[in-house]
Design a protein around this motif. Sequence first.
Motif, PDB file in Angstrom:
ATOM      1  N   SER A 147      34.202 -19.099  -6.416  1.00  0.00           N
ATOM      2  CA  SER A 147      32.830 -19.785  -6.894  1.00  0.00           C
ATOM      3  C   SER A 147      32.200 -20.401  -5.632  1.00  0.00           C
ATOM      4  CB  SER A 147      33.198 -20.483  -7.808  1.00  0.00           C
ATOM      5  OG  SER A 147      33.945 -21.659  -7.587  1.00  0.00           O
ATOM      6  N   TYR A 148      32.932 -21.153  -4.690  1.00  0.00           N
ATOM      7  CA  TYR A 148      32.607 -21.840  -3.648  1.00  0.00           C
ATOM      8  C   TYR A 148      32.072 -21.007  -2.422  1.00  0.00           C
ATOM      9  CZ  TYR A 148      33.252 -26.506  -5.738  1.00  0.00           C
ATOM     10  OH  TYR A 148      33.323 -27.649  -6.413  1.00  0.00           O
ATOM     11  N   ARG A 171      28.764 -19.591  -2.799  1.00  0.00           N
ATOM     12  CA  ARG A 171      27.692 -20.487  -2.335  1.00  0.00           C
ATOM     13  C   ARG A 171      27.597 -20.446  -1.131  1.00  0.00           C
ATOM     14  NH1 ARG A 171      28.994 -25.222  -6.590  1.00  0.00           N
ATOM     15  NH2 ARG A 171      29.647 -24.257  -8.395  1.00  0.00           N
ATOM     16  N   GLY A 220      25.719 -19.577  -9.324  1.00  0.00           N
ATOM     17  CA  GLY A 220      25.119 -19.325  -7.949  1.00  0.00           C
ATOM     18  C   GLY A 220      25.288 -17.751  -7.574  1.00  0.00           C
ATOM     19  N   GLU A 259      20.413 -15.655  -7.588  1.00  0.00           N
ATOM     20  CA  GLU A 259      19.577 -16.832  -7.271  1.00  0.00           C
ATOM     21  C   GLU A 259      18.447 -16.660  -8.295  1.00  0.00           C
ATOM     22  OE1 GLU A 259      17.524 -18.141  -3.513  1.00  0.00           O
ATOM     23  OE2 GLU A 259      18.093 -16.149  -2.854  1.00  0.00           O
ATOM     24  N   ARG A 281      19.142 -26.005  -7.756  1.00  0.00           N
ATOM     25  CA  ARG A 281      19.369 -25.452  -6.213  1.00  0.00           C
ATOM     26  C   ARG A 281      18.333 -24.941  -5.698  1.00  0.00           C
ATOM     27  NH1 ARG A 281      23.868 -22.289  -9.022  1.00  0.00           N
ATOM     28  NH2 ARG A 281      25.842 -23.499  -8.429  1.00  0.00           N
TER      29      ARG A 281
END
Length: 304
Positions: free
Chosen positions: A66-67, A70, A139, A142, A279
Amino acid sequence: MDLHVLELFCRIVESGSFSKAANAMYLTQPTVSGHIKKLEKEIGVRLLDRLGHRAIPTKAGDLLYSYAKRMLALRQETQQAIDEFKGGLKGTLIFGASTIPGGYLLPPLIGPFRACYPDITIVLKVSDSKQIIDAVIEGVYEVGAVGAQFEDSRLEYRVFAEDEMILIVPPAHPWASRRSVKAKELLGQPFFLRERGSGTRKILEQALERRHLSIGAFTVIGEMGSNEAIRQAAKAGGGIAIISKLAVASDINCGELHGIPIADLKLTRPFYLITHRHRSRSPICNAFLTFIGTTSRPHDSHRT
């Protein structure tokens, strides 16, 4: 962390395979295995379980994924900003859409958009509304396009199109010649429904609730994960359904299905473009939103 290795890790998670990720990245499988071993050593935990030919992320792997998505998105956003500064936009916009906007509303816009921005590639992923919303929150996308609002303060909704949902019956059905029916008449009919999480189902549930009715009172003979499945089941004569008019326009025109308004149910709905409220958006995403003409005031996620 090396962004190239993180991209490789994401490819493995998404494909479930070291060999597929290696082919996609033009690397040998031993090289891929070596990169992942170094990444696991750097982080200090196992990231992938090898189950036969499958590679499955561990809980730590899910967290890193997940990170990593991003971080990779931020890398692309950075490159797009530099390209825009230099006088042009290039790159890829990945966005998700539920079945009606993904199948009928957005595809005709891709060609004209690329005529304005020939160096931008569009990747359109189609699934149900809830999955699209979750992906925008996480994320992965977009921007998304959905046919229902779900309460979440992190989301921003912009109306970009409208749709009408109608009752469909096969030509041999006793209602085929009727001009309209009432909502209560639906209760005794064999009924096909979209799956839980779809925008179509959510709008139907809300419309029934306003009439003090519930899907629980319907004689549901099937729940289906796509409008195409609903169309084919109704055409075969097994039951009736409520579906987007866009999805069955050709069937109605050629007489394979009959569309009937429901007199006491309001079944019009807007379609929304959704973005994450907190974001920043990439230049490509902003160009796409501007192109579609979403200059109206954003809708609150808790309005229905």
